[in-house]
Design an enzyme around this catalytic site. Sequence first.
Site, PDB file in Angstrom:
ATOM      1  N   HIS A  68      64.092 -10.794 -73.106  1.00  0.00           N
ATOM      2  CA  HIS A  68      64.114 -11.492 -72.159  1.00  0.00           C
ATOM      3  C   HIS A  68      64.476 -12.936 -72.069  1.00  0.00           C
ATOM      4  CE1 HIS A  68      61.251 -12.840 -68.474  1.00  0.00           C
ATOM      5  NE2 HIS A  68      61.712 -13.832 -69.159  1.00  0.00           N
ATOM      6  N   GLU A  69      64.116 -13.569 -73.227  1.00  0.00           N
ATOM      7  CA  GLU A  69      64.776 -14.781 -73.320  1.00  0.00           C
ATOM      8  C   GLU A  69      66.190 -14.988 -73.750  1.00  0.00           C
ATOM      9  OE1 GLU A  69      63.138 -17.916 -72.943  1.00  0.00           O
ATOM     10  OE2 GLU A  69      61.270 -16.645 -72.262  1.00  0.00           O
TER      11      GLU A  69
HETATM   12 ZN    ZN Z   1      61.956 -15.916 -68.488  1.00  0.00          ZN
END
Ligand code: ZN
Length: 363
Positions: A68-69
């Site tokens: 996600h990051e």
């Molecule tokens: Zn985020």
Amino acid sequence: MKTSLKIGTILGIPIKLHITFLLILPVFAYVFAINPAPLGFAEISSATSKYAFSLLTTVLLFVCILLHELGHSYIAKSYGIEIKDITLLLFGGVSSMGEIPREPSQEFKMAFAGPLVSFLIGLVLIASNLLVASYVSGYSATSTYIMFSILGSINIVLGIFNLLPAFPMDGGRLLRAWYAKRMNYVKATHYAAYVGKMFAFFMGILGLLANPWLLLIAFFVYIGASEEDKSTTVTVLLEKYSVKDTMSDKVASVTEDMTIEDLSKFMFENKHLGYPVMKGNSLKGIVTFTDIRNILPHERFGTLVSDVMTKDVISVSSKDAASEAFNIMALNNIGRVLVIDDGKLVGILSRTDLMRTLMLLNE
Ligand code: ZN
């Protein structure tokens, strides 16, 4: 104290584990082991596979958070924004980046990339789980099925949670980008932070009535919204000034062979907390109050500046914008930067100098 551990580098970005992450790891694994299906492995009879799968699920969950990051970082890098590192901690992941794009469409894409990655992982895992279960009889009772179904649903929840319109969640950035298309950036941040605070307020009330965890999250959201508002205002104000306008050009320096005892006297007399360390005309490092604070009184005569100083000096140029110096200090968590032009030390800029400039601007 060093609170995070570097585990590798992806896309040129250092990936770090925070100490709170290492503490939460066994807690998560335990929760997965005692929860009944579909969100845990309680019904699995073999204790070894129950705990092995619980631990594997926890590790994979944090891999998903990392992805996600990396989704955010990938887009950020394509706009030329520098990502200093990604740290995995108690509540998920944090990317520390130099500067957030001021172009609303860029910020929009960057903020949306993370939740998009979470949704994609969630959908792929759930869909493939259902597909395999429809062909292989008995699959839905296996640990593998349970693991993918846990990961799939948590990723969907993460995607939704991050879209909540409140800083520091991605939804807060999406909201600001939306406002920023219609008004200036500071005002847009102000509005988005206001929505975030209202959100935190209602979440807090709900927390009081129903779930104390919500109260804790509400607290974090409130702080996150206020911080974003404050730091954006400061950055935008400081953009109009250069480092030269705000720095002190009379720099008192110390030498490497000075004892800590002499240095603390010197600090007391000169009333600054950080000094460049010079040998003739060349810069050797920087020494600050933080470096000497923990040295015991009887060691002060035997310890030299060269033993405690920081050799990797973080510096700016006098032509840089003051806001850039502010971001560099915030990102590296330091109180001052040296101003160096063409290899020559020309000044020193501290947070106090920047705050003074801001106060004068407010007058
Ligand atoms: Zn985020």
